[in-house]
Design a protein around this motif. Structure first.
Motif, mmCIF file in Angstrom:
data_model
loop_
_atom_site.group_PDB
_atom_site.id
_atom_site.type_symbol
_atom_site.label_atom_id
_atom_site.label_comp_id
_atom_site.label_asym_id
_atom_site.label_seq_id
_atom_site.Cartn_x
_atom_site.Cartn_y
_atom_site.Cartn_z
ATOM 1 N N GLY A 254 0.844 -1.359 -0.105
ATOM 2 C CA GLY A 254 -0.179 -0.056 0.266
ATOM 3 C C GLY A 254 0.765 1.137 -0.066
ATOM 4 N N ALA A 255 1.825 1.271 0.885
ATOM 5 C CA ALA A 255 2.822 2.351 0.951
ATOM 6 C C ALA A 255 3.518 2.560 -0.456
ATOM 7 C CB ALA A 255 3.800 2.105 2.121
ATOM 8 N N MET A 256 3.859 1.574 -1.012
ATOM 9 C CA MET A 256 4.668 1.676 -2.403
ATOM 10 C C MET A 256 3.737 2.157 -3.374
ATOM 11 S SD MET A 256 6.405 -2.078 -2.701
ATOM 12 C CE MET A 256 7.418 -2.007 -4.417
ATOM 13 N N LEU A 257 2.213 1.529 -3.203
ATOM 14 C CA LEU A 257 1.532 2.525 -4.250
ATOM 15 C C LEU A 257 1.325 3.868 -4.319
ATOM 16 C CD1 LEU A 257 -1.562 -0.003 -4.392
ATOM 17 C CD2 LEU A 257 -0.531 0.968 -6.358
ATOM 18 N N ALA A 258 1.227 4.028 -2.827
ATOM 19 C CA ALA A 258 0.712 5.642 -2.536
ATOM 20 C C ALA A 258 2.106 6.481 -2.914
ATOM 21 C CB ALA A 258 0.812 5.830 -1.018
ATOM 22 N N PHE A 259 3.367 5.872 -2.688
ATOM 23 C CA PHE A 259 4.443 6.546 -3.173
ATOM 24 C C PHE A 259 4.767 6.819 -4.587
ATOM 25 C CE2 PHE A 259 9.031 6.518 -4.003
ATOM 26 C CZ PHE A 259 9.540 7.641 -3.569
ATOM 27 N N TYR A 260 4.512 5.808 -5.248
ATOM 28 C CA TYR A 260 4.896 5.857 -6.888
ATOM 29 C C TYR A 260 3.800 6.763 -7.301
ATOM 30 C CZ TYR A 260 8.414 2.736 -6.277
ATOM 31 O OH TYR A 260 9.565 1.858 -5.908
ATOM 32 N N GLN A 261 2.441 6.585 -6.848
ATOM 33 C CA GLN A 261 1.243 7.261 -7.469
ATOM 34 C C GLN A 261 1.366 8.935 -7.210
ATOM 35 O OE1 GLN A 261 -1.330 8.800 -5.383
ATOM 36 N NE2 GLN A 261 -2.445 9.368 -6.850
ATOM 37 N N SER A 262 1.989 9.268 -5.979
ATOM 38 C CA SER A 262 2.241 10.648 -5.736
ATOM 39 C C SER A 262 3.392 11.261 -6.507
ATOM 40 C CB SER A 262 2.211 10.776 -4.328
ATOM 41 O OG SER A 262 3.707 10.100 -4.115
ATOM 42 N N SER A 263 4.267 10.288 -7.135
ATOM 43 C CA SER A 263 5.211 10.787 -8.084
ATOM 44 C C SER A 263 4.624 11.425 -9.263
ATOM 45 C CB SER A 263 6.473 9.795 -8.249
ATOM 46 O OG SER A 263 5.767 8.697 -9.107
ATOM 47 N N GLY A 264 3.422 11.096 -9.524
ATOM 48 C CA GLY A 264 2.711 11.626 -10.699
ATOM 49 C C GLY A 264 3.254 11.082 -12.033
ATOM 50 N N ALA A 265 3.916 9.974 -12.349
ATOM 51 C CA ALA A 265 4.432 9.597 -13.400
ATOM 52 C C ALA A 265 3.874 8.446 -13.848
ATOM 53 C CB ALA A 265 5.889 9.679 -13.355
ATOM 54 N N ILE A 266 2.640 8.122 -13.495
ATOM 55 C CA ILE A 266 1.742 6.789 -13.848
ATOM 56 C C ILE A 266 2.112 6.685 -15.237
ATOM 57 C CG2 ILE A 266 -0.021 5.324 -13.851
ATOM 58 C CD1 ILE A 266 -1.037 6.674 -11.088
ATOM 59 N N ASN A 267 1.820 7.722 -16.244
ATOM 60 C CA ASN A 267 1.567 7.375 -17.709
ATOM 61 C C ASN A 267 3.343 7.222 -18.056
ATOM 62 O OD1 ASN A 267 -1.051 7.830 -17.811
ATOM 63 N ND2 ASN A 267 -0.566 10.018 -18.176
ATOM 64 N N ALA A 268 4.198 7.906 -17.649
ATOM 65 C CA ALA A 268 5.545 7.581 -18.194
ATOM 66 C C ALA A 268 6.048 6.049 -17.513
ATOM 67 C CB ALA A 268 6.357 8.701 -17.639
ATOM 68 N N TYR A 269 6.020 6.027 -16.283
ATOM 69 C CA TYR A 269 6.587 4.824 -15.718
ATOM 70 C C TYR A 269 5.324 3.993 -15.228
ATOM 71 C CZ TYR A 269 10.075 8.601 -16.016
ATOM 72 O OH TYR A 269 10.585 9.604 -16.476
ATOM 73 N N PRO A 270 4.401 3.287 -15.743
ATOM 74 C CA PRO A 270 3.421 2.643 -15.123
ATOM 75 C C PRO A 270 3.710 1.543 -14.343
ATOM 76 C CG PRO A 270 3.209 2.124 -17.642
ATOM 77 C CD PRO A 270 4.264 3.265 -17.320
ATOM 78 N N TRP A 271 4.827 0.767 -14.804
ATOM 79 C CA TRP A 271 5.446 -0.369 -14.042
ATOM 80 C C TRP A 271 5.578 -0.175 -12.230
ATOM 81 C CZ3 TRP A 271 8.229 1.896 -17.787
ATOM 82 C CH2 TRP A 271 9.406 2.819 -17.302
ATOM 83 N N GLU A 272 5.773 1.137 -11.951
ATOM 84 C CA GLU A 272 5.865 1.504 -10.827
ATOM 85 C C GLU A 272 4.728 1.125 -9.959
ATOM 86 O OE1 GLU A 272 9.194 5.152 -10.991
ATOM 87 O OE2 GLU A 272 7.022 5.442 -10.664
ATOM 88 N N VAL A 273 3.576 1.561 -10.282
ATOM 89 C CA VAL A 273 2.465 1.250 -9.852
ATOM 90 C C VAL A 273 1.880 -0.032 -10.043
ATOM 91 C CG1 VAL A 273 -0.066 2.322 -9.623
ATOM 92 C CG2 VAL A 273 2.107 3.768 -10.046
ATOM 93 N N LEU A 274 1.757 -0.515 -11.239
ATOM 94 C CA LEU A 274 1.355 -1.937 -11.558
ATOM 95 C C LEU A 274 1.995 -2.858 -10.591
ATOM 96 C CD1 LEU A 274 1.149 -1.970 -15.326
ATOM 97 C CD2 LEU A 274 -0.843 -2.187 -13.829
ATOM 98 N N ALA A 275 3.196 -2.825 -10.310
ATOM 99 C CA ALA A 275 3.746 -4.136 -9.496
ATOM 100 C C ALA A 275 3.211 -4.239 -8.278
ATOM 101 C CB ALA A 275 5.387 -3.709 -9.762
ATOM 102 N N PRO A 276 2.996 -3.168 -7.088
ATOM 103 C CA PRO A 276 2.427 -3.587 -6.143
ATOM 104 C C PRO A 276 1.047 -3.756 -6.072
ATOM 105 C CG PRO A 276 3.033 -1.287 -6.273
ATOM 106 C CD PRO A 276 3.768 -1.922 -7.388
ATOM 107 N N GLY A 277 0.398 -3.086 -7.069
ATOM 108 C CA GLY A 277 -0.921 -3.009 -7.344
ATOM 109 C C GLY A 277 -1.445 -4.938 -7.846
ATOM 110 N N ALA A 278 -0.535 -5.236 -8.822
ATOM 111 C CA ALA A 278 -0.683 -6.722 -9.253
ATOM 112 C C ALA A 278 -0.510 -7.463 -7.862
ATOM 113 C CB ALA A 278 0.157 -6.917 -10.278
ATOM 114 N N ALA A 279 0.454 -7.118 -7.217
ATOM 115 C CA ALA A 279 0.917 -8.128 -5.928
ATOM 116 C C ALA A 279 -0.571 -8.108 -5.018
ATOM 117 C CB ALA A 279 1.761 -7.673 -5.142
ATOM 118 N N ILE A 280 -1.113 -6.971 -4.861
ATOM 119 C CA ILE A 280 -2.243 -6.986 -4.091
ATOM 120 C C ILE A 280 -3.589 -8.004 -4.673
ATOM 121 C CG2 ILE A 280 -4.116 -5.516 -2.991
ATOM 122 C CD1 ILE A 280 -2.137 -3.267 -2.720
ATOM 123 N N PHE A 281 -3.738 -7.607 -5.950
ATOM 124 C CA PHE A 281 -4.800 -8.421 -6.760
ATOM 125 C C PHE A 281 -4.626 -9.779 -6.492
ATOM 126 C CE2 PHE A 281 -6.052 -10.061 -10.598
ATOM 127 C CZ PHE A 281 -7.462 -9.953 -10.547
#
Lengths: 342, 384
Positions: A254-281
């Motif tokens: 959760g903390a990873m998601l929050a950190f990467y999401q707040s970096s504001g670069a989901i479009n440029a570097y989607p893997w940052e958010v996808l990896a912990p999200g997929a792990a939870i899923f």
């Protein structure tokens, strides 16, 4: 079948055989079981021998900045050049442990309270008074949304993993009180419970053998699904930023998601958010499938039906009417009504 | 005339719901003799099932409470047994068969485990592992209890001599010994291929089959009193006939006393030796079954018999009894039946008529004399 009853190891083997057949009959729940086993083994390996599966430390600089997934960095790297795959793996034991611990404690504590409140609820008795107290306290807790209550509790208990787990645990048990009590009330006056009482079965044995055994199925299914919910709740609290710090020595999804999401670069570097999200899923999904599989196994009705449908083998239950000895009362031919009767 | 195994004397049971109290059973007296079947018949809500569950003290107390009366079973007044000691008297000689064959068996266990549970309890009690009730006028000595004996021609060959007696009374039995005894009981209730049935779950059995298992369970306690609460009401007619035939044979063989509750007059006529007709918690007419049904001496019995559909006559509408079953919370003064009774007179509205023996009846041994709780029993035969 006229011989002596099978020995205990053979009964165990036979039980495992049934388990296997039920699982095989439902590929999805088999997949869930396998997934849970794999996740469990991986989590254990990460704890016991991290280098085996985790190539980098949680805050180890790899020199590769914001790289996409590659054979070297499976889930890519971030702006600090931390390896995301390593962080996701290092978070697995923590997240899994929290899910099982919180849901398990809630099941044991809330479940026992619900069992007592449901079973010993005769008015004007000690048990009845106790059950009223249990239920009113439960209502107090249930009147708050558990996420809000847990968040509020973390303000009192302090930041960090331990207090957050405690906060979730404190808000989690009341659901089980309600669930188990409701199931107990539905079962405890059924004729087979009264019949057991009539034949001299003690109240505690009735509670265990007749009541608990028959409410196990919905409760255990709810429990496995609930592990996923706890995980999501913890990750949500982690997302808000009161539970775990990321980046840090102990990563958390959760903390990873929050950190990467707040970096504001989901479009440029989607893997940052996808990896912990997929792990939870994946973890939540695995527990959901496990819940479905457990329901099939715990209910004798579906258990038999599944075994039959997969093996094409009828459980021996048809008795040919021709075997009736003449002169006796015609026995009711066993005509099993196998449809879901309830 | 033998002594009754179980005697119910002037039993009254009330339910307290909220602030209100209503009497479900008032002043019921019954004697149960070995090998004899006492039927209780009446409409829904007349207190039949309350009576059935009160005898082994199975009613939840509260809300139910036994106001006064005695239930004397083997010298012990069951009414006087304190609540926390009730488990000690259960399974010691009063067996029960319930109405719903679907819910009377625990869905989670195989037939083997269902039946062996009560056998186990009996065994542990025999071994002295379970505390037994001590108290009452005559100290209750479990080891000297009179167990039901299996006799009769049908038992021969089905159960070998002594097979139902424990192999050894001085050691714990093994699993297979329990299993063998379960098999004996399954054979006793005429189940073919008991080895197979043993391994089945209740949902794999038909209704009649489940009821047989239920009967086997009740008998496996070796009861000297068997209470059957509408045992055949949920079954269809052919299965009902089979189960009734089986029960009649078993009652002869096992020689227990039976209390048979039913709303079906035909079933009672078929099974019982003695019948009690209940209305609003009271027995209004009691006596040998043939006498009560052929020569009813209470207007309610007469009306009940008239309301039963006749399968030979189809001319004219079915006759229904006028009025409704009274609310137990506000029973009319005097005889509870007077608002519906064609014979009602001022006396009926003032005083509850006692259940009095009719003149000139000579009942067979062990069966109650023909009694009626009506002030004008002689006018009943003249009713339409």
């Amino acid at each position: 079948m006229a011989g002596p009853p099978p020995s205990i190891p053979r009964r165990l083997l036979a039980g495992l055989g049934v388990l296997w057949r039920v699982l095989r009959s439902n590929p999805l729940s088999l997949f869930g079981f396998v997934l849970i086993v794999v996740i469990g083994v991986v989590a254990l390996l990460v704890v016991v021998d991290p280098p085996l599966l985790v190539p980098y430390g949680p805050q180890q600089l790899t020199g590769a900045y914001l790289q996409g997934p590659s054979s070297k960095h499976w889930f890519g790297t971030d702006a600090n050049s931390f390896d995301i795959y390593s962080n996701v793996m290092l978070a697995l034991p923590l997240d899994l442990g929290i899910g099982v611990l919180v849901a398990g404690t809630a099941l044991l504590a809330g479940g026992s309270l619900g069992l007592l409140a449901g079973f010993f609820d005769a008015p004007r008795t000690v048990g009845g008074a106790a059950s009223v107290v249990i239920l009113r306290v439960t209502d107090v807790f249930l009147s708050f949304p558990s996420l809000i209550l847990a968040l509020a509790l973390t303000r009192v208990l302090g930041l960090g993993v331990g207090p957050t787990v405690l906060a979730i645990g404190l808000t989690w048990w009341p659901f089980y009180v309600r669930l188990v009590r409701g199931e107990v009330l539905a079962v405890k006056n059924l004729p087979y419970v009264v019949a057991a009482r009539a034949s001299g079965v003690s109240e505690w044995r009735i509670l265990g053998r007749h009541v608990l055994r028959n409410i196990l199925e919905p409760v255990v299914v709810y429990f496995t699904l609930d592990i996923g919910t706890v995980l999501v709740t913890y990750s949500t609290i982690g997302f808000v930023g009161v539970a775990s710090k990321y980046p840090g020595p102990q990563p958390e999804w959760g903390a990873m998601l929050a950190f990467y999401q707040s970096s504001g670069a989901i479009n440029a570097y989607p893997w940052e958010v996808l990896a912990p999200g997929a792990a939870i899923f994946v973890t939540v999904f695995a527990f959901s499938l496990l819940g479905d599989g457990l329901r099939d196994i715990l209910d004798p009705r579906t258990r038999r039906a599944f075994v039959r449908s997969t093996t094409g083998h009828e459980p021996p239950s048809e008795v040919p009417a021709a075997t009736l000895p003449s002169g006796t009362v015609p026995s009711v031919g066993v005509s099993p009504d196998r449809g879901a009767t309830t | 005339m033998t002594d009754p195994v179980l005697r119910v004397e002037d039993l009254s049971i009330a339910y307290t719901v909220g602030a209100g109290t209503f009497r479900a059973v008032s002043g019921v007296s019954l004697d149960l003799h070995p090998g004899k079947v006492v039927g209780i018949v009446g409409e829904t809500g007349c207190g039949k099932s309350t009576l059935a569950q009160a005898i082994p003290r199975l009613l939840p107390e509260p809300p139910a409470s036994i106001g006064h009366g005695r239930i004397v079973f083997r010298g012990t007044d069951l009414v006087q047994v304190p609540k926390r000691k009730l488990p000690m008297i259960r399974g010691t000689g009063i067996g029960m068969i319930f109405q719903e064959p679907l819910n009377s068996l625990n869905p989670a266990y195989r037939v083997l485990d269902q039946i062996s549970e009560s056998i186990r309890i009996r065994h542990y009690r025999d071994m002295g592992y379970v505390r037994t009730f001590v108290g009452g006028e005559v100290p209750f000595d479990y080891s000297k209890r009179p167990t039901a004996t299996v006799t009769g021609s049908l038992a021969k060959g089905i159960i070998p001599d002594g097979a139902l007696e424990e192999a050894a009374r001085d050691r714990l039995r093994t699993r297979s010994e329990f299993r063998n005894e379960v098999l004996e009981y399954l054979r006793l209730v005429r189940i073919n291929d008991p080895e197979t049935i043993l391994r089945l779950f209740p949902h794999e059995l038909s209704g009649g089959m489940r009821q047989r298992i239920m009967i086997a369970m009740a008998l496996s306690e070796r009861p000297s009193v068997l209470i059957a609460d509408e045992p055949t009401s949920a079954l269809d007619v052919t299965i009902q006939a089979q189960v009734l035939t089986l029960m009649k044979e078993l009652i002869d063989e096992v020689n227990t006393a039976v209390l048979f509750i039913s709303h079906d007059l035909g079933v009672i006529a078929e099974t019982a030796d003695e019948v009690g007709v209940m209305y609003a918690g009271r027995i209004v007419e009691q006596g040998p079954v043939a006498e009560v049904f052929h020569d009813p001496r209470h207007p309610y019995t007469k009306a009940l018999l008239r309301a039963a559909p006749n399968r030979y006559k189809s001319d004219g509408p079915l006759s229904a009894m006028a009025g409704n079953v009274p609310n137990l919370a506000k029973l009319p003064d005097g005889c509870a039946f007077h608002p519906r009774c064609p014979l009602a007179r001022p006396a009926c509205r003032a005083v509850v008529p006692p259940l009095a023996p009719l003149a000139g009846t000579s009942p067979p041994p062990d069966i109650s004399a023909h009694k009626s709780a009506c002030f004008f029993p002689d006018e009943v035969p003249g009713l339409p």
